[in-house]
Design an enzyme around this catalytic site. Structure first.
Site, short mmCIF file in Angstrom:
data_model
loop_
_atom_site.label_atom_id
_atom_site.label_comp_id
_atom_site.label_asym_id
_atom_site.label_seq_id
_atom_site.Cartn_x
_atom_site.Cartn_y
_atom_site.Cartn_z
CB SER A 1 -0.98 0.00 1.18
OG SER A 1 -0.30 0.15 2.39
NE ARG B 1 20.43 -12.54 7.13
CZ ARG B 1 19.11 -12.40 7.17
NH1 ARG B 1 18.51 -11.63 6.30
NH2 ARG B 1 18.39 -13.00 8.08
CG MET C 1 8.41 -8.25 5.50
SD MET C 1 8.42 -6.95 6.75
CE MET C 1 8.32 -7.94 8.22
CG ASN D 1 12.40 1.14 6.45
OD1 ASN D 1 11.60 0.55 5.71
ND2 ASN D 1 12.50 0.83 7.74
CG HIS E 1 9.58 1.50 12.19
ND1 HIS E 1 9.76 0.13 12.08
CD2 HIS E 1 9.23 1.74 13.48
CE1 HIS E 1 9.54 -0.43 13.26
NE2 HIS E 1 9.22 0.51 14.12
C1 GRF Z 1 4.05 -0.75 6.77
O1 GRF Z 1 3.40 -0.77 8.00
C2 GRF Z 1 5.43 -0.18 6.92
O2 GRF Z 1 5.52 0.80 7.90
C3 GRF Z 1 6.25 -1.38 7.29
O3 GRF Z 1 5.70 -2.45 6.55
C4 GRF Z 1 4.33 -2.16 6.25
C5 GRF Z 1 4.17 -2.26 4.76
O4 GRF Z 1 2.84 -2.14 4.36
N1 GRF Z 1 7.64 -1.17 7.04
P1 GRF Z 1 2.49 -2.08 2.83
O5 GRF Z 1 3.03 -3.36 2.18
O6 GRF Z 1 3.11 -0.85 2.25
O7 GRF Z 1 0.99 -2.03 2.78
#
Ligand code: GRF
Length: 207
Positions: free
Chosen positions: A13, A65, A90, A107, A109
């Site tokens: 999203s 990695r 992730m 990034n 968070h």
């Molecule tokens: C979000 O909550 C972001 O802050 C975290 O991962 C989630 C990703 O959500 N790092 P999306 O895939 O962008 O919907």
């Protein structure tokens, strides 16, 4: 025009908010590629729907990695990207990747850093009992969510909040501050000095 890569592992999203901001003209940059370590990531579909090239690198295909990241760097550099935007990617990144894109990885968070870093920032905030939480954009360094902070947005934590309800309130703000952070970066207005990011004033318009 500057080029970015967006890395996703899930729904994407935040990626969508970046795509929408580019398409509306708010953001003047090119999303050169969307890459994922998961072929089922819905973010890839979002990219394809908007004609953005996609790349899938399954981390399980690489013994270490570093080998995964070497391939990722080679792929992203092939698109000539200036910045890598992590949007729900992730995978922990090693110094190999972080140093290659020194001060060129952003990034988002879902908490007010430095509180509640790592995974499940929303749940950590709920469990701790804070009254306010929110989200943070930052440049990525070698630590976990420790890099220089760009923007933050605050939301209240309500008495009957669940991880989901708080998460969606935070997400709304994420979709605002990630494009805004990228806009500042694309206009060359983010000056990093150690831990601190200074936001330079924008060009004055006639009126
Ligand atoms: C979000 O909550 C972001 O802050 C975290 O991962 C989630 C990703 O959500 N790092 P999306 O895939 O962008 O919907």
């Amino acid at each position: 025009m500057k080029k970015i890569a967006v890395l996703v592992s899930g729904g994407g999203s935040n990626l969508q908010s970046i795509i929408d901001s580019v398409e509306s003209g708010y953001l003047r940059l090119k999303i050169a590629v969307v890459a994922s370590n998961k072929e089922e990531a819905y973010g890839l579909t979002r990219a394809r729907n908007h004609g953005i090239p996609t790349e899938i690198l399954r981390h399980g295909d690489y013994p270490t990695r570093e080998e995964f990241e070497t391939k990722l760097i080679e792929t992203l550099d092939g698109y000539g990207v200036d910045l890598v935007a992590l949007a729900g990617f992730m995978r922990v990144l090693t110094p190999l990747f972080v140093n290659h894109y020194h001060q060129r990885i952003m990034n988002i968070h879902p908490a007010i850093l430095p509180s509640f870093p790592g995974t499940h920032g929303q749940k950590q905030a709920l469990d701790y009992g804070v009254r306010f939480s929110g989200c943070t954009t930052h440049f990525v360094d070698e630590g976990t969510d420790t890099g220089p902070i760009i923007l933050q947005a605050i939301v209240p934590v309500l008495p009957d909040d669940t991880e989901e309800s708080l998460g969606s309130r935070i997400l709304k703000e994420e979709h605002r501050i990630y494009p805004e952070s990228l806009k500042l970066w694309s206009e060359g207005r983010l000056l990093i000095d150690g831990r601190k990011v200074t936001i330079l004033p924008g060009a004055r318009t006639k009126d």
